[in-house]
Design a protein around this motif. Sequence first.
Motif, PDB file in Angstrom:
ATOM      1  N   ASP A  10       0.835  -1.211   0.000  1.00 52.49           N
ATOM      2  CA  ASP A  10       0.000   0.000   0.000  1.00 52.49           C
ATOM      3  C   ASP A  10       0.869   1.260   0.000  1.00 52.49           C
ATOM      4  N   LYS A  11       1.948   1.243   0.785  1.00 56.03           N
ATOM      5  CA  LYS A  11       2.860   2.388   0.796  1.00 56.03           C
ATOM      6  C   LYS A  11       3.573   2.527  -0.540  1.00 56.03           C
ATOM      7  N   LEU A  12       3.963   1.402  -1.126  1.00 58.74           N
ATOM      8  CA  LEU A  12       4.656   1.441  -2.408  1.00 58.74           C
ATOM      9  C   LEU A  12       3.772   2.058  -3.490  1.00 58.74           C
ATOM     10  N   LEU A  13       2.516   1.615  -3.570  1.00 62.47           N
ATOM     11  CA  LEU A  13       1.595   2.157  -4.582  1.00 62.47           C
ATOM     12  C   LEU A  13       1.379   3.652  -4.383  1.00 62.47           C
ATOM     13  N   TRP A  14       1.340   4.083  -3.147  1.00 65.46           N
ATOM     14  CA  TRP A  14       1.172   5.506  -2.856  1.00 65.46           C
ATOM     15  C   TRP A  14       2.455   6.274  -3.176  1.00 65.46           C
ATOM     16  N   TRP A  28      -7.628  -0.733  -2.995  1.00 66.46           N
ATOM     17  CA  TRP A  28      -7.278  -1.308  -4.282  1.00 66.46           C
ATOM     18  C   TRP A  28      -6.682  -2.710  -4.106  1.00 66.46           C
ATOM     19  N   VAL A  29      -5.794  -2.847  -3.131  1.00 63.95           N
ATOM     20  CA  VAL A  29      -5.189  -4.147  -2.850  1.00 63.95           C
ATOM     21  C   VAL A  29      -6.246  -5.126  -2.338  1.00 63.95           C
ATOM     22  N   ALA A  30      -7.129  -4.668  -1.458  1.00 64.89           N
ATOM     23  CA  ALA A  30      -8.155  -5.535  -0.869  1.00 64.89           C
ATOM     24  C   ALA A  30      -9.121  -6.083  -1.920  1.00 64.89           C
ATOM     25  N   GLU A  31      -9.283  -5.366  -3.031  1.00 69.28           N
ATOM     26  CA  GLU A  31     -10.162  -5.859  -4.099  1.00 69.28           C
ATOM     27  C   GLU A  31      -9.615  -7.117  -4.756  1.00 69.28           C
ATOM     28  N   GLY A  32      -8.308  -7.351  -4.633  1.00 69.13           N
ATOM     29  CA  GLY A  32      -7.715  -8.595  -5.118  1.00 69.13           C
ATOM     30  C   GLY A  32      -7.349  -8.625  -6.588  1.00 69.13           C
ATOM     31  N   HIS A  33      -7.255  -7.477  -7.239  1.00 65.88           N
ATOM     32  CA  HIS A  33      -6.930  -7.470  -8.665  1.00 65.88           C
ATOM     33  C   HIS A  33      -5.438  -7.310  -8.938  1.00 65.88           C
ATOM     34  N   ILE A  34      -4.656  -7.011  -7.914  1.00 66.59           N
ATOM     35  CA  ILE A  34      -3.208  -6.801  -8.085  1.00 66.59           C
ATOM     36  C   ILE A  34      -2.487  -8.126  -7.909  1.00 66.59           C
ATOM     37  N   ARG A  35      -1.481  -8.340  -8.758  1.00 71.21           N
ATOM     38  CA  ARG A  35      -0.670  -9.555  -8.660  1.00 71.21           C
ATOM     39  C   ARG A  35       0.774  -9.176  -8.364  1.00 71.21           C
ATOM     40  N   ILE A  41      -2.796 -10.917  -4.556  1.00 71.79           N
ATOM     41  CA  ILE A  41      -2.631 -10.480  -3.172  1.00 71.79           C
ATOM     42  C   ILE A  41      -3.861  -9.693  -2.745  1.00 71.79           C
ATOM     43  N   GLU A  42      -4.176  -9.788  -1.462  1.00 66.91           N
ATOM     44  CA  GLU A  42      -5.342  -9.105  -0.908  1.00 66.91           C
ATOM     45  C   GLU A  42      -5.024  -8.387   0.400  1.00 66.91           C
ATOM     46  N   ARG A  43      -3.770  -8.466   0.854  1.00 63.04           N
ATOM     47  CA  ARG A  43      -3.384  -7.827   2.109  1.00 63.04           C
ATOM     48  C   ARG A  43      -2.512  -6.616   1.829  1.00 63.04           C
ATOM     49  N   ALA A  44      -2.886  -5.481   2.370  1.00 61.24           N
ATOM     50  CA  ALA A  44      -2.129  -4.251   2.169  1.00 61.24           C
ATOM     51  C   ALA A  44      -0.750  -4.313   2.821  1.00 61.24           C
ATOM     52  N   SER A  45      -0.565  -5.234   3.743  1.00 59.49           N
ATOM     53  CA  SER A  45       0.715  -5.357   4.433  1.00 59.49           C
ATOM     54  C   SER A  45       1.692  -6.274   3.702  1.00 59.49           C
ATOM     55  N   THR A  46       1.317  -6.789   2.550  1.00 60.81           N
ATOM     56  CA  THR A  46       2.197  -7.679   1.793  1.00 60.81           C
ATOM     57  C   THR A  46       3.489  -6.942   1.438  1.00 60.81           C
ATOM     58  N   PRO A  47       4.647  -7.529   1.775  1.00 57.60           N
ATOM     59  CA  PRO A  47       5.907  -6.848   1.480  1.00 57.60           C
ATOM     60  C   PRO A  47       6.307  -6.967   0.005  1.00 57.60           C
ATOM     61  N   VAL A  48       6.870  -5.893  -0.518  1.00 55.38           N
ATOM     62  CA  VAL A  48       7.387  -5.854  -1.884  1.00 55.38           C
ATOM     63  C   VAL A  48       8.873  -5.570  -1.795  1.00 55.38           C
ATOM     64  N   ARG A  49       9.662  -6.285  -2.593  1.00 51.37           N
ATOM     65  CA  ARG A  49      11.116  -6.125  -2.595  1.00 51.37           C
ATOM     66  C   ARG A  49      11.604  -5.722  -3.982  1.00 51.37           C
ATOM     67  N   CYS A  50      12.820  -5.272  -4.066  1.00 46.35           N
ATOM     68  CA  CYS A  50      13.420  -4.948  -5.359  1.00 46.35           C
ATOM     69  C   CYS A  50      13.442  -6.207  -6.223  1.00 46.35           C
ATOM     70  N   LEU A  56      -0.693  -4.319 -12.376  1.00 49.83           N
ATOM     71  CA  LEU A  56      -1.608  -3.317 -11.826  1.00 49.83           C
ATOM     72  C   LEU A  56      -2.713  -2.994 -12.830  1.00 49.83           C
ATOM     73  N   PRO A  57      -3.972  -3.207 -12.441  1.00 51.66           N
ATOM     74  CA  PRO A  57      -5.071  -2.800 -13.321  1.00 51.66           C
ATOM     75  C   PRO A  57      -5.336  -1.303 -13.172  1.00 51.66           C
ATOM     76  N   LEU A  58      -5.051  -0.545 -14.202  1.00 49.59           N
ATOM     77  CA  LEU A  58      -5.263   0.897 -14.182  1.00 49.59           C
ATOM     78  C   LEU A  58      -6.442   1.253 -15.071  1.00 49.59           C
ATOM     79  N   ARG A  59      -6.901   2.485 -14.994  1.00 46.81           N
ATOM     80  CA  ARG A  59      -8.013   2.915 -15.848  1.00 46.81           C
ATOM     81  C   ARG A  59      -7.665   2.813 -17.318  1.00 46.81           C
TER      82      ARG A  59
END
Length: 107
Positions: A10-14, A28-35, A41-50, A56-59
């Motif tokens: 969630d912090k990364l997307l922001w 957005w993460v909770a909706e479950g459309h991000i991979r 993934i459905e948890r905003a606390s999921t860690p992302v690494r380099c 990302l589904p965008l408009r």
Amino acid sequence: MVGEGSLRIDKLLWFLRFAGSRSLAQEWVAEGHIRLNGRRIERASTPVRCGDVLVLPLRSGVRVITVEQLPRRRGPVEEARGCYEVLDAAGSPPLASQSDLPEPAQT
């Protein structure tokens, strides 16, 4: 808890300016459309690494990016764009373009 070499998604997307606020990123993460690396993934606390790959589904369409470096803050757009690489070029032609299709048989 997220480790030293990671950042909550969630912090990364922001920080990368894909979401207007952190709470919108969480929704957005909770909706479950991000991979993340091919898994949903459905948890905003999921860690992302380099090196991780995000879908990302965008408009404007689906965007596939790889995280090059973790941002330290929500900075200007140029700073945010330097933290990821777009793997799919926006507006790229589909896999089977019209010119690749066989000619219709004439009767």
